[in-house]
Write a protein that holds these residues in place. Structure first.
Motif, PDB file in Angstrom:
ATOM      1  N   VAL A  84     -10.814  -5.563  -6.998  1.00  0.00           N
ATOM      2  CA  VAL A  84     -12.193  -5.386  -6.511  1.00  0.00           C
ATOM      3  C   VAL A  84     -12.660  -3.941  -6.596  1.00  0.00           C
ATOM      4  O   VAL A  84     -13.834  -3.664  -6.399  1.00  0.00           O
ATOM      5  CB  VAL A  84     -12.327  -5.882  -5.049  1.00  0.00           C
ATOM      6  CG1 VAL A  84     -12.042  -7.367  -4.957  1.00  0.00           C
ATOM      7  CG2 VAL A  84     -11.413  -5.082  -4.118  1.00  0.00           C
ATOM      8  N   SER A  85     -11.741  -3.022  -6.859  1.00  0.00           N
ATOM      9  CA  SER A  85     -12.117  -1.608  -6.895  1.00  0.00           C
ATOM     10  C   SER A  85     -11.192  -0.836  -7.823  1.00  0.00           C
ATOM     11  O   SER A  85     -10.121  -1.329  -8.219  1.00  0.00           O
ATOM     12  CB  SER A  85     -12.049  -0.994  -5.492  1.00  0.00           C
ATOM     13  OG  SER A  85     -10.709  -0.951  -5.029  1.00  0.00           O
TER      14      SER A  85
ATOM     15  N   GLY B 233       0.825  -1.202   0.000  1.00  0.00           N
ATOM     16  CA  GLY B 233       0.000   0.000   0.000  1.00  0.00           C
ATOM     17  C   GLY B 233       0.854   1.245   0.000  1.00  0.00           C
ATOM     18  O   GLY B 233       2.076   1.185   0.201  1.00  0.00           O
ATOM     19  N   PRO B 234       0.241   2.408  -0.216  1.00  0.00           N
ATOM     20  CA  PRO B 234       0.993   3.669  -0.234  1.00  0.00           C
ATOM     21  C   PRO B 234       1.454   4.040   1.165  1.00  0.00           C
ATOM     22  O   PRO B 234       1.016   3.457   2.174  1.00  0.00           O
ATOM     23  CB  PRO B 234      -0.042   4.673  -0.756  1.00  0.00           C
ATOM     24  CG  PRO B 234      -1.367   4.097  -0.358  1.00  0.00           C
ATOM     25  CD  PRO B 234      -1.204   2.612  -0.446  1.00  0.00           C
TER      26      PRO B 234
ATOM     27  N   ALA C 120      -1.962  -8.467   0.387  1.00  0.00           N
ATOM     28  CA  ALA C 120      -3.009  -7.700   1.056  1.00  0.00           C
ATOM     29  C   ALA C 120      -2.808  -6.235   0.700  1.00  0.00           C
ATOM     30  O   ALA C 120      -1.825  -5.622   1.110  1.00  0.00           O
ATOM     31  CB  ALA C 120      -2.951  -7.894   2.568  1.00  0.00           C
ATOM     32  N   VAL C 121      -3.724  -5.688  -0.087  1.00  0.00           N
ATOM     33  CA  VAL C 121      -3.657  -4.276  -0.458  1.00  0.00           C
ATOM     34  C   VAL C 121      -4.355  -3.472   0.632  1.00  0.00           C
ATOM     35  O   VAL C 121      -5.512  -3.750   0.980  1.00  0.00           O
ATOM     36  CB  VAL C 121      -4.328  -4.018  -1.826  1.00  0.00           C
ATOM     37  CG1 VAL C 121      -4.212  -2.544  -2.198  1.00  0.00           C
ATOM     38  CG2 VAL C 121      -3.686  -4.883  -2.901  1.00  0.00           C
TER      39      VAL C 121
ATOM     40  N   VAL D   7      -8.185  -3.677   1.680  1.00  0.00           N
ATOM     41  CA  VAL D   7      -9.063  -3.446   0.536  1.00  0.00           C
ATOM     42  C   VAL D   7      -9.286  -4.744  -0.229  1.00  0.00           C
ATOM     43  O   VAL D   7     -10.396  -5.044  -0.671  1.00  0.00           O
ATOM     44  CB  VAL D   7      -8.465  -2.373  -0.401  1.00  0.00           C
ATOM     45  CG1 VAL D   7      -9.411  -2.091  -1.555  1.00  0.00           C
ATOM     46  CG2 VAL D   7      -8.173  -1.097   0.367  1.00  0.00           C
ATOM     47  N   GLN D   8      -8.205  -5.530  -0.398  1.00  0.00           N
ATOM     48  CA  GLN D   8      -8.308  -6.810  -1.104  1.00  0.00           C
ATOM     49  C   GLN D   8      -7.175  -7.714  -0.657  1.00  0.00           C
ATOM     50  O   GLN D   8      -6.033  -7.269  -0.500  1.00  0.00           O
ATOM     51  CB  GLN D   8      -8.256  -6.617  -2.623  1.00  0.00           C
ATOM     52  CG  GLN D   8      -8.412  -7.917  -3.415  1.00  0.00           C
ATOM     53  CD  GLN D   8      -8.545  -7.693  -4.915  1.00  0.00           C
ATOM     54  OE1 GLN D   8      -8.441  -6.566  -5.397  1.00  0.00           O
ATOM     55  NE2 GLN D   8      -8.795  -8.753  -5.660  1.00  0.00           N
ATOM     56  N   VAL D   9      -7.477  -8.989  -0.442  1.00  0.00           N
ATOM     57  CA  VAL D   9      -6.467 -10.008  -0.139  1.00  0.00           C
ATOM     58  C   VAL D   9      -6.626 -11.107  -1.181  1.00  0.00           C
ATOM     59  O   VAL D   9      -7.669 -11.764  -1.241  1.00  0.00           O
ATOM     60  CB  VAL D   9      -6.635 -10.589   1.274  1.00  0.00           C
ATOM     61  CG1 VAL D   9      -5.562 -11.643   1.539  1.00  0.00           C
ATOM     62  CG2 VAL D   9      -6.568  -9.486   2.326  1.00  0.00           C
TER      63      VAL D   9
END
Length: 384
Positions: free
Chosen positions: A249-250, A59-60, A228-229, A236-238
């Motif tokens: 997913v997004s 992630g950021p 894992a984001v 958000v998504q795994v």
């Protein structure tokens, strides 16, 4: 057919544990949150990590991934929730008493100690017999291919070699879980790629569960069994790297994982599981597979990856989605070229094409009028 026990990016799984209902996780987070005053760094995170996984937290900056790693290491205590290791609550256990080790981004090697002394430091703290320490150090030196450099000090070896010393020291105590905090951030791109392959090989041979924190999407895609984001302290998504890239997913996940192109508009259902999205900015419609029941009047995002698009001088007649534009810029990367094309939407579309033939000139150049096309099945409709 029997289950495959070992797995990783280089060992195809028959039945991965995350797809088995009765599989028991090595690590489980249950509704974990972490707050600092009014700021919530981690918000209600539930997650299962299985034995022998190479798991990535991606992630950021500021998304909460480092906080989550510090919770696993015991350097932070959750404000709410449980953290279980093999079914046992480890929150009350002090960091140095957990079967968990952490490799820091800075490597944190002792400059006055030799390579072998750095590796043996934790073992001496455990007060193991000298012969066991020597045997374990020899094993680790062989594992990271530094036997010939055992007498050198950190300033006498390269950055990549220091990284391997830090890894060997972290593994010497044989932890059940190894945490890696941006372990390759200080390496150049070529060395980073080589080190990623070494890490994959070492993790696969040892079978130790690795959890890596990174903001480098390519790194996560290269090494991880699952990613894992994270964003704003939430998962958000795994999913596996392939699922994360091909089925985000997004819109956030789609744009964070690699390059992508997004069309925005209203969608209407058609026959045979297809739909039509109308982008009012371009006044054009595109076909795409339906990914669920459409909400009438709802806004949707059509996601198409650059490598799934084609650039041509003439308008395609094969029924593909297509749109005209003008080439603004070209990034030549040797094996492929990325074309940035103005289609009138404000943000240029990016299209990647493989340079499969040896040539000293590009097929297209700046300001060329071109057509961009893609097959409808290569697009992904997202509702958020």
């Amino acid at each position: 057919m029997s289950d495959v026990i070992s797995f990783g990016p280089q060992a195809g799984l028959t039945i991965p544990p995350w797809d088995k209902i009765d599989a028991k996780p090595l690590i489980e987070l249950r509704s974990v949150s972490k707050s600092y005053g009014d700021f919530k760094a981690i918000s209600n995170v539930s997650l299962k990590i299985y034995e022998k996984e190479f798991f990535a937290l991606l992630g950021p900056s500021g998304c909460g991934k480092s906080t989550l790693m510090r919770l696993l290491a015991g350097f932070e205590i959750p404000s709410d929730g449980e953290i279980l290791l093999e079914g046992n609550d480890i929150v009350p256990i002090e960091p140095h008493k957990r079967p968990v080790n952490m490799m820091f981004q800075s490597y944190a090697l002792f400059p006055h100690l030799t390579v072998e002394e750095n590796i043996s430091f934790g073992l001496r703290r455990m007060k193991l017999p000298k012969d066991q320490i020597a045997e374990r150090v020899d094993e680790m030196l062989s594992l990271v291919q530094l036997t010939k450099l055992r007498r050198r000090r950190p300033h006498q070896i390269s950055g990549g070699q220091r990284q391997r010393v830090a890894l060997a020291r972290s593994l010497a105590r044989r932890p059940r879980l190894l945490l890696l905090d941006e372990p390759m951030a200080a390496l150049d791109k070529k060395l980073r790629r080589e080190t990623q392959l070494e890490l994959i090989d070492i993790q696969y041979r040892l079978g130790t569960t690795f959890v890596i924190v990174t903001h480098d999407q390519e790194e996560a895609m290269n090494v991880a069994t699952r990613i894992a984001v994270m964003n704003h302290g939430e998962l958000v998504q795994v999913a596996t790297p392939v699922q994360t890239y091909e089925a985000p997913v997004s819109r956030h996940v789609a744009e964070f994982i690699g390059d992508t192109n997004i069309f925005i508009g209203r969608a209407e259902a058609l026959e045979d599981g297809m739909c039509r999205l109308h982008d009012s900015r371009l006044n054009q419609s595109f076909l795409a597979p339906m990914s669920g029941k459409l909400v009438e009047g709802g806004e949707y995002y059509l996601n198409i990856r650059p490598e799934k698009m084609e650039v041509s001088a003439e308008q395609p007649t094969d029924g593909s989605n297509c749109i005209s534009g003008k080439i603004l810029d070209i990034a030549y990367l040797g094996n492929l070229s990325t074309y940035y094309i103005d289609v009138g939407s404000g943000k240029p579309l990016s299209v990647q094409m493989t340079n499969s033939q040896r040539t000293t000139s590009q097929r297209f150049t700046y300001n060329d009028a071109v057509w961009i096309s893609w097959y409808p099945v290569d697009g992904l409709l997202l509702d958020r």
